[in-house]
Design an enzyme around this catalytic site. Structure first.
Site, PDB file in Angstrom:
ATOM      1  N   ASN A  58       0.833  -1.208   0.000  1.00 35.07           N
ATOM      2  CA  ASN A  58       0.000   0.000   0.000  1.00 35.07           C
ATOM      3  C   ASN A  58       0.865   1.255   0.000  1.00 35.07           C
ATOM      4  O   ASN A  58       1.913   1.308   0.635  1.00 35.07           O
ATOM      5  CB  ASN A  58      -1.035   0.001   1.140  1.00 35.07           C
ATOM      6  CG  ASN A  58      -0.476  -0.262   2.517  1.00 35.07           C
ATOM      7  OD1 ASN A  58       0.565  -0.888   2.667  1.00 35.07           O
ATOM      8  ND2 ASN A  58      -1.173   0.205   3.526  1.00 35.07           N
ATOM      9  N   GLU A  89       0.492   5.358   0.431  1.00 33.97           N
ATOM     10  CA  GLU A  89      -0.424   6.417   0.876  1.00 33.97           C
ATOM     11  C   GLU A  89       0.016   7.781   0.363  1.00 33.97           C
ATOM     12  O   GLU A  89       1.100   7.918  -0.219  1.00 33.97           O
ATOM     13  CB  GLU A  89      -0.525   6.376   2.404  1.00 33.97           C
ATOM     14  CG  GLU A  89      -1.097   5.039   2.866  1.00 33.97           C
ATOM     15  CD  GLU A  89      -1.300   4.927   4.370  1.00 33.97           C
ATOM     16  OE1 GLU A  89      -0.788   5.780   5.130  1.00 33.97           O
ATOM     17  OE2 GLU A  89      -1.982   3.966   4.773  1.00 33.97           O
ATOM     18  N   CYS A 111      -4.282   0.768  -2.267  1.00 33.04           N
ATOM     19  CA  CYS A 111      -4.113  -0.465  -1.498  1.00 33.04           C
ATOM     20  C   CYS A 111      -3.041  -1.353  -2.144  1.00 33.04           C
ATOM     21  O   CYS A 111      -2.770  -1.254  -3.352  1.00 33.04           O
ATOM     22  CB  CYS A 111      -5.408  -1.270  -1.489  1.00 33.04           C
ATOM     23  SG  CYS A 111      -6.785  -0.474  -0.679  1.00 33.04           S
ATOM     24  N   GLU A 114      -3.249  -4.513  -2.854  1.00 31.97           N
ATOM     25  CA  GLU A 114      -3.773  -5.450  -3.855  1.00 31.97           C
ATOM     26  C   GLU A 114      -3.819  -4.817  -5.240  1.00 31.97           C
ATOM     27  O   GLU A 114      -3.474  -5.439  -6.238  1.00 31.97           O
ATOM     28  CB  GLU A 114      -5.186  -5.916  -3.468  1.00 31.97           C
ATOM     29  CG  GLU A 114      -5.245  -6.717  -2.175  1.00 31.97           C
ATOM     30  CD  GLU A 114      -5.427  -5.861  -0.924  1.00 31.97           C
ATOM     31  OE1 GLU A 114      -4.978  -4.692  -0.914  1.00 31.97           O
ATOM     32  OE2 GLU A 114      -6.017  -6.370   0.050  1.00 31.97           O
ATOM     33  N   CYS A 124     -10.521  -4.736   0.133  1.00 32.01           N
ATOM     34  CA  CYS A 124     -11.669  -3.810   0.093  1.00 32.01           C
ATOM     35  C   CYS A 124     -12.469  -4.028  -1.187  1.00 32.01           C
ATOM     36  O   CYS A 124     -12.008  -4.689  -2.128  1.00 32.01           O
ATOM     37  CB  CYS A 124     -11.191  -2.360   0.201  1.00 32.01           C
ATOM     38  SG  CYS A 124     -10.508  -1.701  -1.331  1.00 32.01           S
TER      39      CYS A 124
HETATM   40  N1  THU Z   1      -5.238  -1.383   2.777  1.00 35.58           N
HETATM   41  C1  THU Z   1      -4.693  -2.230   1.842  1.00 35.58           C
HETATM   42  O1  THU Z   1      -3.631  -1.947   1.269  1.00 35.58           O
HETATM   43  N2  THU Z   1      -5.354  -3.377   1.577  1.00 35.58           N
HETATM   44  C2  THU Z   1      -6.470  -3.815   2.223  1.00 35.58           C
HETATM   45  O2  THU Z   1      -6.957  -4.887   1.929  1.00 35.58           O
HETATM   46  C3  THU Z   1      -7.072  -2.975   3.261  1.00 35.58           C
HETATM   47  C4  THU Z   1      -6.475  -1.641   3.459  1.00 35.58           C
HETATM   48  C5  THU Z   1      -4.487  -0.163   3.108  1.00 35.58           C
HETATM   49  C6  THU Z   1      -5.111   1.145   2.747  1.00 35.58           C
HETATM   50  C7  THU Z   1      -4.403   2.079   3.719  1.00 35.58           C
HETATM   51  O3  THU Z   1      -3.123   2.402   3.188  1.00 35.58           O
HETATM   52  C8  THU Z   1      -4.193   1.219   4.949  1.00 35.58           C
HETATM   53  O4  THU Z   1      -4.299  -0.130   4.506  1.00 35.58           O
HETATM   54  C9  THU Z   1      -5.168   1.469   6.081  1.00 35.58           C
HETATM   55  O5  THU Z   1      -6.455   1.353   5.655  1.00 35.58           O
END
Ligand code: THU
Length: 165
Positions: free
Chosen positions: A61, A63, A72, A74, A121
């Site tokens: 992930n 940000e 994310c 995935e 998600c």
């Molecule tokens: N996040 C993911 O990368 N994958 C998931 O399946 C759930 C959430 C990330 C998004 C954000 O950077 C952090 O996790 C917190 O939500």
């Protein structure tokens, strides 16, 4: 009027019970968490995709200060996989996550991984589904320290999905 049930069959494994190929994909997902850029959530997620040619493409992930601009793990992995291997089937995706937030100090790195799996998600499910619809079933492996879930396909995680594209 008619009522009907939608069922999903999930396999739950202890990590040691997983087939060797799946264990190594999980290890790649765990390793990918090291590349997360998570100054805002401190929640490290890694995803590793097994491609049809046997190669593994990993992502994490990422940000951004403009929060919704982040991505994310995935989708980072899936878009990287499609961009680096255009048109190639993705056979499996493994996902792992850890955080030190709300956890005791002084644990070993391994112990900060989530005890129960996290699940992709809705937006990631939809993005993965499109590759599945185009190139064949993608098995989904959700790692947790205490249990690992294996879903037979992305569609099994997204009933009534949008596929009319
Ligand atoms: N996040 C993911 O990368 N994958 C998931 O399946 C759930 C959430 C990330 C998004 C954000 O950077 C952090 O996790 C917190 O939500």
């Amino acid at each position: 009027m008619r009522e009907f049930n939608i069922t999903t069959t999930v396999k739950e494994y202890a990590f040691e019970e997983l087939p060797e190929a799946d264990r190594s994909l999980v290890e790649a997902a765990k390793e990918a968490t090291r590349t997360s850029y998570v100054p805002y959530s401190r929640f490290h997620v890694g995803a590793a995709i097994l491609m049809a040619d046997g190669s593994v493409v990993a992502g994490s992930n990422q940000e951004n200060a403009a929060y919704p601009s982040g991505l994310c793990a995935e989708r980072t992995a899936a878009f990287y996989a499609s961009a680096s291997h255009p048109g190639m089937a993705m056979k499996k995706i493994a996902i792992a996550a850890w955080t030190r937030l709300h956890a005791p100090e002084g644990l070993g790195h391994e112990e900060y991984f989530q005890a129960s799996p996290i699940s992709p998600c809705g937006a990631c499910r939809q993005a993965l589904l499109e590759y599945e619809a185009a190139h064949g079933t993608i098995e989904v492996i959700l790692y947790g320290r205490e249990k690992t879930y294996v879903f037979p396909s992305v569609a099994s995680l997204l009933p009534f999905c949008f596929t009319d594209f």
